[in-house]
Motif scaffolding. Structure first.
Motif, PDB file in Angstrom:
ATOM      1  N   ASP A  84       0.866  -1.211   0.053  1.00 53.68           N
ATOM      2  CA  ASP A  84      -0.064  -0.017   0.077  1.00 53.68           C
ATOM      3  C   ASP A  84       0.954   1.178   0.095  1.00 53.68           C
ATOM      4  N   GLY A  85       0.869   2.014  -1.018  1.00 51.00           N
ATOM      5  CA  GLY A  85       1.513   3.395  -1.112  1.00 51.00           C
ATOM      6  C   GLY A  85       1.425   4.468  -0.075  1.00 51.00           C
ATOM      7  N   ASN A  86       0.030   4.365   0.456  1.00 49.98           N
ATOM      8  CA  ASN A  86      -0.203   5.592   1.148  1.00 49.98           C
ATOM      9  C   ASN A  86      -0.049   5.566   2.663  1.00 49.98           C
ATOM     10  N   ASP A  87       0.051   3.858   3.060  1.00 43.77           N
ATOM     11  CA  ASP A  87       0.288   3.843   4.428  1.00 43.77           C
ATOM     12  C   ASP A  87       1.850   3.436   4.870  1.00 43.77           C
ATOM     13  N   PHE A  88       2.391   4.493   5.317  1.00 45.05           N
ATOM     14  CA  PHE A  88       3.744   4.396   5.765  1.00 45.05           C
ATOM     15  C   PHE A  88       3.861   3.268   6.971  1.00 45.05           C
ATOM     16  N   THR A  89       2.896   3.435   7.835  1.00 43.37           N
ATOM     17  CA  THR A  89       2.973   2.630   9.092  1.00 43.37           C
ATOM     18  C   THR A  89       2.871   1.140   9.012  1.00 43.37           C
ATOM     19  N   SER A  90       2.065   0.874   7.925  1.00 39.60           N
ATOM     20  CA  SER A  90       2.038  -0.760   7.620  1.00 39.60           C
ATOM     21  C   SER A  90       3.138  -1.216   6.655  1.00 39.60           C
ATOM     22  N   ALA A  91       3.745  -0.355   6.243  1.00 39.59           N
ATOM     23  CA  ALA A  91       4.964  -0.629   5.310  1.00 39.59           C
ATOM     24  C   ALA A  91       5.906  -1.761   6.003  1.00 39.59           C
ATOM     25  N   GLY A  92       6.298  -2.903   5.555  1.00 34.71           N
ATOM     26  CA  GLY A  92       7.001  -3.867   6.327  1.00 34.71           C
ATOM     27  C   GLY A  92       5.951  -5.186   6.724  1.00 34.71           C
ATOM     28  N   GLU A  93       4.667  -5.147   6.215  1.00 38.25           N
ATOM     29  CA  GLU A  93       3.961  -6.288   6.660  1.00 38.25           C
ATOM     30  C   GLU A  93       4.228  -7.372   6.018  1.00 38.25           C
ATOM     31  N   ALA A  94       4.373  -7.167   4.686  1.00 34.60           N
ATOM     32  CA  ALA A  94       4.881  -8.224   3.676  1.00 34.60           C
ATOM     33  C   ALA A  94       6.113  -8.911   4.120  1.00 34.60           C
ATOM     34  N   SER A  95       6.884  -8.289   4.526  1.00 32.74           N
ATOM     35  CA  SER A  95       8.300  -8.577   4.814  1.00 32.74           C
ATOM     36  C   SER A  95       8.023  -9.498   6.244  1.00 32.74           C
ATOM     37  N   VAL A  96       7.433  -8.968   7.060  1.00 29.36           N
ATOM     38  CA  VAL A  96       6.961  -9.774   8.299  1.00 29.36           C
ATOM     39  C   VAL A  96       6.482 -11.049   7.889  1.00 29.36           C
ATOM     40  N   LYS A  97       5.483 -10.950   7.085  1.00 30.28           N
ATOM     41  CA  LYS A  97       4.761 -12.236   6.829  1.00 30.28           C
ATOM     42  C   LYS A  97       5.994 -13.208   6.204  1.00 30.28           C
ATOM     43  N   VAL A  98       6.720 -12.719   5.165  1.00 28.20           N
ATOM     44  CA  VAL A  98       7.631 -13.802   4.563  1.00 28.20           C
ATOM     45  C   VAL A  98       8.650 -14.250   5.739  1.00 28.20           C
ATOM     46  N   LYS A  99       8.831 -13.500   6.713  1.00 25.48           N
ATOM     47  CA  LYS A  99       9.858 -13.774   7.566  1.00 25.48           C
ATOM     48  C   LYS A  99       9.284 -15.034   8.428  1.00 25.48           C
ATOM     49  N   LYS A 100       7.941 -14.932   8.729  1.00 22.45           N
ATOM     50  CA  LYS A 100       7.167 -15.911   9.333  1.00 22.45           C
ATOM     51  C   LYS A 100       7.185 -17.221   8.556  1.00 22.45           C
TER      52      LYS A 100
ATOM     53  N   GLY B  15       3.295  -0.914  -4.600  1.00 23.74           N
ATOM     54  CA  GLY B  15       3.522  -1.780  -5.792  1.00 23.74           C
ATOM     55  C   GLY B  15       3.328  -3.168  -5.336  1.00 23.74           C
ATOM     56  N   THR B  16       4.021  -4.108  -6.029  1.00 18.45           N
ATOM     57  CA  THR B  16       3.535  -5.292  -5.713  1.00 18.45           C
ATOM     58  C   THR B  16       4.854  -6.342  -5.055  1.00 18.45           C
ATOM     59  N   ALA B  17       4.914  -7.241  -4.317  1.00 16.80           N
ATOM     60  CA  ALA B  17       6.012  -7.995  -4.047  1.00 16.80           C
ATOM     61  C   ALA B  17       5.480  -9.558  -4.171  1.00 16.80           C
ATOM     62  N   ASP B  18       6.402 -10.193  -4.874  1.00 20.53           N
ATOM     63  CA  ASP B  18       6.099 -11.604  -5.123  1.00 20.53           C
ATOM     64  C   ASP B  18       7.524 -12.508  -4.656  1.00 20.53           C
ATOM     65  N   VAL B  19       7.045 -13.483  -3.926  1.00 15.41           N
ATOM     66  CA  VAL B  19       7.986 -14.288  -3.587  1.00 15.41           C
ATOM     67  C   VAL B  19       8.038 -15.814  -4.234  1.00 15.41           C
ATOM     68  N   PHE B  20       9.024 -16.255  -4.709  1.00 24.90           N
ATOM     69  CA  PHE B  20       9.085 -17.449  -5.415  1.00 24.90           C
ATOM     70  C   PHE B  20      10.039 -18.598  -4.644  1.00 24.90           C
ATOM     71  N   VAL B  21       9.667 -19.390  -4.156  1.00 23.95           N
ATOM     72  CA  VAL B  21      10.354 -20.517  -3.316  1.00 23.95           C
ATOM     73  C   VAL B  21      10.771 -21.363  -4.407  1.00 23.95           C
ATOM     74  N   GLU B  22      11.958 -21.665  -5.233  1.00 26.42           N
ATOM     75  CA  GLU B  22      12.310 -22.490  -5.898  1.00 26.42           C
ATOM     76  C   GLU B  22      13.187 -23.487  -5.266  1.00 26.42           C
ATOM     77  N   GLU B  23      13.520 -24.481  -5.960  1.00 27.71           N
ATOM     78  CA  GLU B  23      14.330 -25.469  -5.505  1.00 27.71           C
ATOM     79  C   GLU B  23      15.868 -25.213  -4.977  1.00 27.71           C
TER      80      GLU B  23
ATOM     81  N   SER C 262       7.670  -4.978  -7.892  1.00 27.14           N
ATOM     82  CA  SER C 262       7.340  -4.289  -8.963  1.00 27.14           C
ATOM     83  C   SER C 262       6.596  -2.966  -8.670  1.00 27.14           C
ATOM     84  N   ASP C 263       6.843  -1.932  -9.411  1.00 25.87           N
ATOM     85  CA  ASP C 263       5.969  -0.822  -9.160  1.00 25.87           C
ATOM     86  C   ASP C 263       5.763  -0.018 -10.474  1.00 25.87           C
ATOM     87  N   GLU C 264       4.950   0.856 -10.527  1.00 28.29           N
ATOM     88  CA  GLU C 264       4.680   1.589 -11.541  1.00 28.29           C
ATOM     89  C   GLU C 264       4.826   3.168 -11.212  1.00 28.29           C
ATOM     90  N   GLY C 265       6.068   3.394 -10.704  1.00 26.82           N
ATOM     91  CA  GLY C 265       6.714   4.658 -10.135  1.00 26.82           C
ATOM     92  C   GLY C 265       7.081   5.469 -11.009  1.00 26.82           C
TER      93      GLY C 265
END
Lengths: 129, 143
Positions: B14-30, B63-71, B79-82
């Protein structure tokens, strides 16, 4: 071994959220620029900072520091405390300057040969307060 | 030839919410913890991804963040459209930042974001077109 509880007690830190007081503190880092912290702080560090916006909690969680210590009299807002609670981050504050806090933390956890001497000096310093 | 199933995770930043930035990273960490990745790799991936998230919030309205777990590797695609990065080489220099003052006041904009992403990943590529957007691919080897 120095635990978060030990650190809090000996530095007379004010606790705002204590998630895991038994966690070992193995090092320290001081800094307010979050990318520097993410580039340099390591797991187990006590992170001393004057930055108190909500992103601090995400950085603490991602770097896996043992605790966050807000120095120089900076107090956390309710949002920061709530985030620390939600994410299980040990959060403290202290009226002491960053430099003094770091000196004492270093003395407590110093792995060097003079660690014990530094410890005693740090304790004497604490008691003298 | 057997097809290896790739585990993928998608996140909208979410580009408007600076306070929630990091949610995706924290989820990936978990998720990485749950999947049994080492704490060190987990730390590198989540920090690099957080830097990417922050960059997208600061500069690109999200933008978007995609994580691919490969072998044999883990791939993070941001990716962003900035506005794009006019001079990638300069942007990669430690200490160089175009972040505005209000962002710097929050402790960001130290010019360490892209360098951190490079340092923490095993491979990094930046594909950026001014006026169109930026895609960053981070690769992490899984030993």
């Amino acid at each position: 071994m120095i635990s978060v509880n030990d650190l809090a007690e000996r530095l007379a830190l004010k606790s705002h959220n204590l998630d895991d007081g038994e966690r070992e503190v193995t090092g320290g880092y001081a800094g307010d620029l979050l990318s520097w912290v993410m580039g340099r702080a390591v797991s187990g560090d006590a992170w001393v900072t004057i930055m108190s916006n909500i992103n601090v909690i995400a950085v603490a969680q991602l770097t896996d520091v043992a605790c966050v210590i807000l120095a120089e009299g900076v107090e956390p807002g309710e949002d920061l405390i709530a985030a620390a609670e939600m994410r299980g981050v040990n959060l403290f504050s202290s009226p002491e300057p960053t430099f003094a806090l770091c000196g004492r933390i270093h003395g407590m956890i110093s792995p060097h040969a003079d660690g014990e001497a530094a410890n005693e000096a740090a304790e004497a310093y604490t008691e003298a307060d | 030839m057997a097809e290896n199933e790739t585990l993928t995770f998608h996140f909208d930043v979410d580009g408007n919410d600076f306070t929630s930035a990091g949610e995706a990273s924290v989820k990936v960490k978990k998720l990485m913890r749950q999947l049994g990745f080492s704490p060190e790799l987990t730390r590198r991936v989540s920090i690099a991804m957080y830097e990417g998230e922050i960059n997208m919030v600061i500069h690109a309205n999200g933008g978007t963040a995609d994580v691919f777990v490969e072998e044999d590797c883990l791939r993070v695609v941001l990716s962003d459209e900035g506005p794009g990065i006019a001079d990638v080489e300069t942007a990669m220099q430690e200490g160089y930042s175009t972040a505005p003052d209000n962002i710097r006041a929050l402790g960001f904009g130290a010019g360490m974001g892209l360098p951190n992403m490079k340092n923490y990943s095993d491979e990094m590529s930046i594909d950026s077109v001014v006026g169109k957007g930026t895609t960053i691919v981070l690769k992490f080897k899984v030993s």
